[in-house]
Write a protein that holds these residues in place. Structure first.
Motif, PDB file in Angstrom:
ATOM      1  N   LEU A 460     -19.202  97.313 -30.524  1.00  0.00           N
ATOM      2  CA  LEU A 460     -19.498  95.947 -30.856  1.00  0.00           C
ATOM      3  C   LEU A 460     -20.616  96.747 -31.812  1.00  0.00           C
ATOM      4  N   ASP A 461     -21.130  97.891 -31.645  1.00  0.00           N
ATOM      5  CA  ASP A 461     -22.122  98.657 -32.506  1.00  0.00           C
ATOM      6  C   ASP A 461     -21.900  98.497 -33.699  1.00  0.00           C
ATOM      7  N   GLU A 462     -20.756  98.760 -33.706  1.00  0.00           N
ATOM      8  CA  GLU A 462     -20.192  99.158 -34.849  1.00  0.00           C
ATOM      9  C   GLU A 462     -19.820  97.673 -36.052  1.00  0.00           C
ATOM     10  N   LEU A 463     -19.933  96.359 -35.327  1.00  0.00           N
ATOM     11  CA  LEU A 463     -19.711  95.323 -35.657  1.00  0.00           C
ATOM     12  C   LEU A 463     -20.878  94.809 -36.083  1.00  0.00           C
ATOM     13  N   LEU A 464     -22.284  94.732 -34.677  1.00  0.00           N
ATOM     14  CA  LEU A 464     -23.576  94.933 -35.416  1.00  0.00           C
ATOM     15  C   LEU A 464     -24.359  95.044 -36.852  1.00  0.00           C
ATOM     16  N   GLU A 465     -23.769  96.244 -36.872  1.00  0.00           N
ATOM     17  CA  GLU A 465     -23.958  97.168 -37.615  1.00  0.00           C
ATOM     18  C   GLU A 465     -23.833  96.812 -38.999  1.00  0.00           C
ATOM     19  N   ILE A 466     -22.344  96.620 -39.348  1.00  0.00           N
ATOM     20  CA  ILE A 466     -21.768  96.402 -40.860  1.00  0.00           C
ATOM     21  C   ILE A 466     -21.770  94.559 -40.697  1.00  0.00           C
ATOM     22  N   SER A 467     -21.478  93.946 -39.722  1.00  0.00           N
ATOM     23  CA  SER A 467     -21.453  92.261 -40.065  1.00  0.00           C
ATOM     24  C   SER A 467     -22.578  91.584 -40.018  1.00  0.00           C
ATOM     25  N   ASP A 468     -22.791  90.708 -41.007  1.00  0.00           N
ATOM     26  CA  ASP A 468     -23.292  89.413 -42.055  1.00  0.00           C
ATOM     27  C   ASP A 468     -22.832  88.555 -40.227  1.00  0.00           C
ATOM     28  N   ARG A 469     -22.279  87.519 -40.152  1.00  0.00           N
ATOM     29  CA  ARG A 469     -21.963  86.829 -38.797  1.00  0.00           C
ATOM     30  C   ARG A 469     -20.859  87.337 -38.082  1.00  0.00           C
ATOM     31  N   PHE A 470     -20.841  87.054 -36.604  1.00  0.00           N
ATOM     32  CA  PHE A 470     -20.100  87.350 -36.070  1.00  0.00           C
ATOM     33  C   PHE A 470     -19.285  86.349 -34.526  1.00  0.00           C
ATOM     34  N   ALA A 471     -18.082  86.411 -34.607  1.00  0.00           N
ATOM     35  CA  ALA A 471     -17.497  85.661 -33.692  1.00  0.00           C
ATOM     36  C   ALA A 471     -16.874  86.716 -31.862  1.00  0.00           C
ATOM     37  N   VAL A 472     -16.294  86.189 -31.565  1.00  0.00           N
ATOM     38  CA  VAL A 472     -15.766  86.749 -30.770  1.00  0.00           C
ATOM     39  C   VAL A 472     -14.496  85.372 -30.120  1.00  0.00           C
ATOM     40  N   LEU A 473     -13.405  86.831 -30.214  1.00  0.00           N
ATOM     41  CA  LEU A 473     -11.776  86.298 -29.497  1.00  0.00           C
ATOM     42  C   LEU A 473     -11.531  85.942 -28.197  1.00  0.00           C
ATOM     43  N   ASN A 474     -11.650  85.329 -27.170  1.00  0.00           N
ATOM     44  CA  ASN A 474     -11.091  85.065 -26.305  1.00  0.00           C
ATOM     45  C   ASN A 474      -9.337  84.702 -26.488  1.00  0.00           C
ATOM     46  N   GLY A 475      -9.196  84.683 -25.297  1.00  0.00           N
ATOM     47  CA  GLY A 475      -7.657  84.311 -24.718  1.00  0.00           C
ATOM     48  C   GLY A 475      -7.508  83.974 -26.023  1.00  0.00           C
ATOM     49  N   GLY A 476      -6.834  84.228 -27.327  1.00  0.00           N
ATOM     50  CA  GLY A 476      -6.457  83.714 -28.602  1.00  0.00           C
ATOM     51  C   GLY A 476      -7.624  82.712 -29.178  1.00  0.00           C
ATOM     52  N   LEU A 478     -11.185  81.563 -31.036  1.00  0.00           N
ATOM     53  CA  LEU A 478     -12.479  81.564 -31.641  1.00  0.00           C
ATOM     54  C   LEU A 478     -13.174  81.495 -31.046  1.00  0.00           C
ATOM     55  N   THR A 479     -14.538  81.824 -31.093  1.00  0.00           N
ATOM     56  CA  THR A 479     -15.928  81.214 -30.943  1.00  0.00           C
ATOM     57  C   THR A 479     -16.500  80.636 -31.957  1.00  0.00           C
ATOM     58  N   PRO A 480     -17.271  79.270 -32.551  1.00  0.00           N
ATOM     59  CA  PRO A 480     -17.723  79.921 -34.037  1.00  0.00           C
ATOM     60  C   PRO A 480     -18.544  80.894 -34.144  1.00  0.00           C
ATOM     61  N   PRO A 481     -18.330  81.267 -35.208  1.00  0.00           N
ATOM     62  CA  PRO A 481     -19.582  82.502 -35.778  1.00  0.00           C
ATOM     63  C   PRO A 481     -20.926  82.597 -35.850  1.00  0.00           C
ATOM     64  N   ARG A 482     -21.450  83.200 -35.645  1.00  0.00           N
ATOM     65  CA  ARG A 482     -22.968  83.059 -35.784  1.00  0.00           C
ATOM     66  C   ARG A 482     -23.409  83.771 -36.409  1.00  0.00           C
TER      67      ARG A 482
END
Lengths: 508, 310
Positions: A460-476, A478-482
């Motif tokens: 998670l730390d890595e993603l928060l460091e480099i991403s502009d937007r963020f989404a989560v895969l859960n049971g196949g 994808l949450t809407p990117p935020r």
């Protein structure tokens, strides 16, 4: 904590393997009921050290003292009899056996199965780790599997519990449950040796820390009073510079995925369900999720290894869903899968050959249908140089490289192809902190040059460091990117836990 | 109880005898595969058991010692396999195939002077008046001790694998040798034991062919029984009871087709001779298909060598 009686003292332990000194003159001690952190990068010698305490490896020199008496376990059996238990980094579980059988295998004198099942229920309730003894381990989630390991240890009343990177597969909420259990154990007098490189965890959990670098103890710290940055620099031995973000303009949409549903080709895999997102030029989309929630399948569907209806995946507005990896590369999409040996690289082929395998199309490494070896070697060597891949030369087999070095080569090979779209699964898995920072910087640089980037990661730390937007895969799904800015760890945890409704209620 | 000139009671009684060699070999291989080792040398170990058992029995005049000799012969050959695969980490498939070829050749050499000799007779267990019970007496109480031994082994292995710690450890080693090693189990030593057990069982099965079924020595006497045993293990989904069904099916059809041949059936002899192999495989394929779980029941580490890298 100094008033605690010393439980285990390690004095001058040395262990050498051909070509490497894994531990050199390592000394430290743990008090009863103390939570002690072993901090260090990959390859710092943490795992070797705890394997010696657990009796899996014998030290070359030095000695260990347990409650004032000499302690030299010949096998894990002897260590367990003394009161040492260990939860492994890569789970030491048997998928086709049930929970009770798995627990029995880790015990010296297990009671009959019925009694054992009752005991498992009792202990799991006492420590807030619900678990059904008759379930197959293969059907359990990563968090539940870890409970099996922990309960296996707890049933033996350990005096010292060793935990090797326990949180790498857990959601933030599961980490909280685990920490509550560990604090309860510590309060009851069980010492815990906690191995990790996640500094925030160590700061919130541990009473003392011993820092290892290249097999040597380089210092001790009080994690409650040191900052994460101080700990990190002691661990790496250099000043860390966080990746630099260039000001980026969002450009046109380069990768569009809409309503993508594909069945998983992997046994026990997770099928993708109605995945939709877009990534623009200059943008990094981070995709998080607990392992096994469709990450591998998403990479396969984007790289072209699984076909979908053509309009479901668009590269630079061109429908590409039914095209294979070669055509998608030609269109500008490069992909780096998680499994380095066997998927990202052919283990027995040289780095030059491996460079050719994905670079041929975009780098023009063929001439009249023949391989242009001079150009290929040149390309491989440029990647090796630019990404600081430590290898005797480009002629060595991919298998011969250490995991971190091969990862640098694989990522460098993809990023050096002037891509429009980059898809990477676990970019810094198994790579030390300095190299990880370099890889992240390279990803950000490509984005700054106008590439659209999808990074799938469990860090998670890595993603928060480099991403502009963020989404989560859960049971196949994808949450809407935020947008990453303003996102809290709690919210991410909820996204990962699958509580979609709650998350919406939280935010609207 | 006669159908088409074939007595059903005699048929059942003789299929139990006909099934013994493959049942013993299949049970041995089942344990080997449960421990994660694929030994394709069953045929070779069986025929070594056949000749070693034959030589011992003729030499000592004792059928019991003959069976022990057969078990020993199979075990010694299996230890060659164990050394190559567990110590030298050779490929299990190639080594197993080589073992069969080696066993066939070596047994032929050892058997040079034993052609045309009769081995001592293995008698039926004296059950006294029990034998005279109609139907049941012929089917249940008329056999030699090896038949009862083979059925007892089915029960024993089922119980050991399911309910004992030894069985749990064997299954664990076959499921994930990495995890078993991390818990401190000696993976290669446990596998070595399983391979030796498998060799002894195959050897005993082979000895039963040369001492009871045929009973004399001819080259290639096992005639592919080892391969059938291997197939039975897979299609029985690594379960002892299903291996028993598979073996009895094969034995039953073997006996039936011989009877049909003798009764002058209209079906050509070639088809009758191939029928046991065809039907056994077919039935077992149907039994193990369509359940999904059956295929997943395979030990996950089957055929993979283990080297403790630390």
């Amino acid at each position: 904590m100094s008033e605690r009686p010393v439980l285990l003292a390690v004095e001058g332990i040395t262990k050498a393997y051909p070509g490497v000194v894994a531990n050199a003159d390592v000394s430290f001690s743990i008090g009863e009921g103390e939570v002690h952190a072993l901090l260090g990068e990959n390859g710092a010698g943490k795992s070797t050290l705890v394997k010696m305490i657990y009796g899996l490896v014998k030290p070359d020199q030095g000695r260990m003292v347990w409650k004032g008496a000499d302690y030299a376990p010949a096998a894990p059996r002897a260590a367990r009899a003394t009161g040492v238990a260990m939860v492994f980094q890569h789970f030491s579980l048997f998928e086709a056996l049930n929970v009770a059988e798995n627990v029995a295998l880790g015990m010296e004198n297990p009671p009959p199965m019925k009694e054992l099942a009752a005991k498992i229920r009792a202990v799991s309730e006492e420590y807030g780790l619900p678990l059904d003894p008759s379930r197959m381990v293969g059907d359990l989630s990563a968090g539940e599997r870890q409970r099996v390991e922990i309960i296996r240890c707890l049933l033996q009343d350990p005096k010292l519990l060793i935990m090797d990177e326990p949180t790498s597969v857990l959601t933030p909420q599961e980490v909280e449950i685990l920490f509550r259990t560990l604090r309860q154990l510590s309060a009851e007098g069980t010492a815990i040796l906690y191995i990790s490189h996640k500094l925030e965890e160590i700061r919130s959990l541990c009473d003392a820390a011993t820092i290892l670098r290249r097999g040597k103890v380089v210092g001790t710290a009080d994690p409650k009073t040191s900052s994460a940055r101080e700990l990190a620099e002691a661990m790496v031995g250099a000043t860390l510079t966080p990746p630099e973000r260039h000001g980026r303009e969002k450009g046109r949409v380069l990768l569009g995925v809409s309503d993508l549903s594909v069945a998983s080709p992997i046994p026990f895999g997770t099928s993708l369900k109605e995945v939709s997102f877009t990534v623009s030029a200059g943008e990094v989309l981070g995709i998080a999720g607990v392992a096994g929630n469709g990450q591998d399948e998403l990479l396969l569907a984007l790289s072209g290894e699984i076909a979908a209806p053509s309009d479901r995946v668009r590269i630079d507005s061109a429908p590409m869903g039914d095209k294979g990896p070669g055509e998608r590369r030609r269109a500008g999409l490069v992909a780096a899968p998680e499994d380095r040996l066997g998927h990202a690289a052919a283990p027995d082929m040289s780095l030059v050959e491996n460079a050719f395998l994905t670079g041929a199309i975009r780098k023009g490494l063929t001439k009249n249908g023949f391989i242009d070896w001079a150009a290929t070697r040149d390309y491989a060597e440029r990647v090796i140089k630019a990404y600081d891949v430590r290898t005797p030369g480009s002629h060595v087999a991919a298998r011969a490289l250490s995991g971190g070095n091969l990862q640098k080569f694989v990522i460098g090979r993809e990023l050096s192809q002037e891509p429009l779209v980059i898809v990477i699964n676990q970019p810094t898995w198994g790579v030390d902190a300095a190299a990880a920072a370099a890889i992240r910087q390279a990803i950000l640089d490509r984005a700054a040059e106008g590439a659209a980037v999808v990074v799938i990661s469990q860090d998670l730390d890595e993603l928060l460091e480099i991403s502009d937007r963020f989404a989560v895969l859960n049971g196949g799904r994808l949450t809407p990117p935020r947008p990453v800015q303003g996102l809290t760890v709690d919210e991410i945890g909820l996204m990962m836990g699958g509580a979609h409704g709650m998350e919406v209620a939280h935010h609207v | 109880m006669d159908i088409g000139g074939i007595n059903l009671v005699v048929l059942v009684a003789s299929l139990m005898v006909a099934a013994v060699p493959i049942l013993l070999a299949a049970l041995g291989e089942l344990v080997v595969e449960k421990a994660g080792v694929l030994n394709l040398g069953v045929e070779g170990m069986m025929i070594m058991g056949a000749i070693c058992g034959f030589i011992t029995a003729v030499g000592t005049g004792s059928p019991l010692l003959g069976f022990l000799g057969g078990a020993l012969g199979g075990m010694v050959l299996s230890l060659v396999f164990a050394f190559l695969t567990q110590v030298l980490l050779a490929n299990q498939v190639a080594t197993g195939l080589a073992l069969t070829l080696f066993g066939l050749g070596l047994s032929s050499l050892m058997g040079q002077n034993y052609n045309g000799i009769k081995p001592p007779l293995t008698g039926a267990v004296p059950f006294g008046p029990l034998r005279d019970i109609p139907v049941l007496g012929r089917i249940v109480f008329s056999h030699d001790w090896v038949v009862y031994f083979s059925v007892a082994m089915v029960v024993l292995l089922w119980w050991v694998l399911k309910a004992t710690r030894l069985g749990l450890i064997i299954r664990a080693v076959g499921e994930s040798h990495e995890a078993a090693h991390a818990l401190g189990y000696k993976v290669n030593r446990i596998r070595l034991g399983a391979i030796a057990f498998g060799g002894a069982m195959a050897g005993m099965g082979g000895a039963y062919v040369s001492l009871v079924r045929v009973p004399q020595w001819v080259d290639g006497i096992t005639a592919g029984a080892g391969w059938i045993a291997l197939a039975i293990v897979v299609f029985a989904s690594w379960k002892p009871w299903r291996a028993l069904i598979g073996a009895y099916l094969f034995g039953g059809i073997s006996v039936l087709q011989l009877n049909l041949q003798a009764a002058g059936s209209a079906i050509p002899v070639e088809y009758l001779s191939m029928s046991p192999y065809l039907i056994t495989i077919l039935v077992l394929v149907i039994m193990s298909s369509g359940r999904g779980r059956a295929a997943l029941n395979a030990p996950a580490a089957l055929g993979q060598n283990f080297h403790a890298a630390r």
